[in-house]
Design an enzyme around this catalytic site. Sequence first.
Site, short mmCIF file in Angstrom:
data_model
loop_
_atom_site.label_atom_id
_atom_site.label_comp_id
_atom_site.label_asym_id
_atom_site.label_seq_id
_atom_site.Cartn_x
_atom_site.Cartn_y
_atom_site.Cartn_z
N LYS A 82 -3.03 42.36 -7.24
CA LYS A 82 -2.37 43.42 -7.99
C LYS A 82 -3.03 44.74 -7.59
CE LYS A 82 -1.08 44.69 -12.75
NZ LYS A 82 -1.06 44.24 -14.16
N SER A 157 3.20 43.91 -16.75
CA SER A 157 3.10 44.83 -15.66
C SER A 157 2.78 44.19 -14.30
CB SER A 157 2.01 45.86 -15.97
OG SER A 157 0.73 45.24 -15.99
N SER A 181 0.47 41.02 -19.61
CA SER A 181 0.95 41.36 -18.27
C SER A 181 0.88 40.28 -17.21
CB SER A 181 0.21 42.58 -17.75
OG SER A 181 0.86 43.74 -18.21
N1 GLN Z 1 3.45 45.35 -21.91
C1 GLN Z 1 2.20 45.68 -22.49
C2 GLN Z 1 1.98 47.18 -22.42
O1 GLN Z 1 2.84 47.82 -21.94
C3 GLN Z 1 1.07 44.94 -21.82
C4 GLN Z 1 0.71 45.48 -20.50
C5 GLN Z 1 -0.46 44.77 -19.88
O2 GLN Z 1 -0.81 43.66 -20.27
N2 GLN Z 1 -1.09 45.43 -18.93
O3 GLN Z 1 1.00 47.70 -22.83
#
Ligand code: GLN
Length: 502
Positions: A82, A157, A181
């Site tokens: 990532k 994400s 995420s």
């Molecule tokens: N969807 C969640 C957020 O927008 C989690 C994102 C993540 O785990 N990086 O904060």
Amino acid sequence: MSDLHHLSIAQLIDGLQSQHFSSVELTDHFLKRINTLDKDINSFITLDEDGARQAAKDADAKRSSGADLANTPLLGVPMAHKDLFCTKGVLTTSGSKMLHNFVSPYDATVVSNIRNAGAISLGKLNMDEFAMGSDNESSFYGAVHNPWDTSRVPGGSSGGSAAAVAAGFVPFATGSDTGGSIRQPASFCGLTGMKPTYGRVSRFGMIAYASSFDQASTIGRSAEDCAYLLHPMAGYDPRDATSIDREVPNYVADLQAAAEKADADKPFAGLRIGVAKEYFGSGLDSEVESTVRAALKQYEDLGATIVEVNITDPEITLATYYMLAPAEASSNLSRFDGVRFGYRCEDPKDLADLYTRTRSEGFGTEVQRRILMGTYALSAGYFDAYYTKAQKVRRLILEDFKKAFESCDVIASPTAPNTAYELNTALDPVTMYLGDVYTIGVNLAGLPAISMPAGFNQAGLPIGLQLIGNHWDDSKLLTTAHLFQQHTDYHTKLSPVAQTGV
Ligand code: GLN
């Protein structure tokens, strides 16, 4: 050898060892797939072809030299990171314009650990900007398309990580999980994603979103494949004050030993699975609910006992997360000011103009929204009412989980209330945040959790089952998923893109 991308990690290691194929052949196979098919998926931000080929040559040379390979279990196996893990000499953007030109002078600990285990990085994967989002549409480098249906989002994400694995571009990948995420994209893309206990994996060199939540994670096609990647990643790192000095079990050996010991018909005899009604509330898609309940029935048929537990109302959990995570983000992201690295606006009039325009031009809408929310929550006069109060609720959420684990070994739930939705749906922010309702409690409490495929809806889209473990039960979680995968075949299904040859 046109189907090398269908092999499991164990099969890849085996094939390399027995010289059925070389690491150079394997790497070329994946690079060719990416070069041919990723234009429709957009999972990679940076492809490091030269670096990968050189590393593959070195891996093959090492293998044929007769060197001791005990510490390089992944020698010659391709993967990708990532794009929030710093990689020395290779661009690291965190999905943002702010870091469009940032080449880190050092490697994240996760990156060097995985390289030391012998694996080969093919490049850097697309993601929501600074890991804020649930559909990968906030990336400065464009949306990612779901390999199961390219008109749909892959989740986020870690959307690039999930899409690349589901498309057969890499056998497994790193991601991160601050509020879901790794698990939610795993669910949307028919994969297994594992978020370890907070402190298990070093955050050094991982670009921070919300430091007390962030944890590096793994995504692959099975729990076993995730175990192969988690094992070298995990461990104490003196450069991360929140990493914990605690022995790392051999996740792969543990899961294989458990499979050997398990009863053939009732592998889950003695396992108590907690089910909380709070995780099956309103807003849950009916096909997701029936699929998850059917998977729980399979666990029962295989010997597990279902027990009822209670956890904190997910709406309270959601509000707590969306207070604390943006607060931490607003502090973490203050370092991006156009002075030392990254994007800088053109012709600033003075210092204030430099800061203001750099940050207005360099950050996208969602990131700016979070910085605003976080700064507000931390500002004088509001700090106690919002931030301090949310910290107190965070403790209560943890206590509710602790209490639940007194009567069960793992807690099961849907990973997400829905399946992958259409791209450009333009969800309003609150609707998008609601999609995180089942995953974020885990991060507030620092627990390990896994998402794995549990079936498909009528439209053929994957549905994920989440299993949550108590602190440091990472190995137990992987085993609980692995034994299920030994008795079911949801995880073996391939997306249309993975079935496409090149
Ligand atoms: N969807 C969640 C957020 O927008 C989690 C994102 C993540 O785990 N990086 O904060």
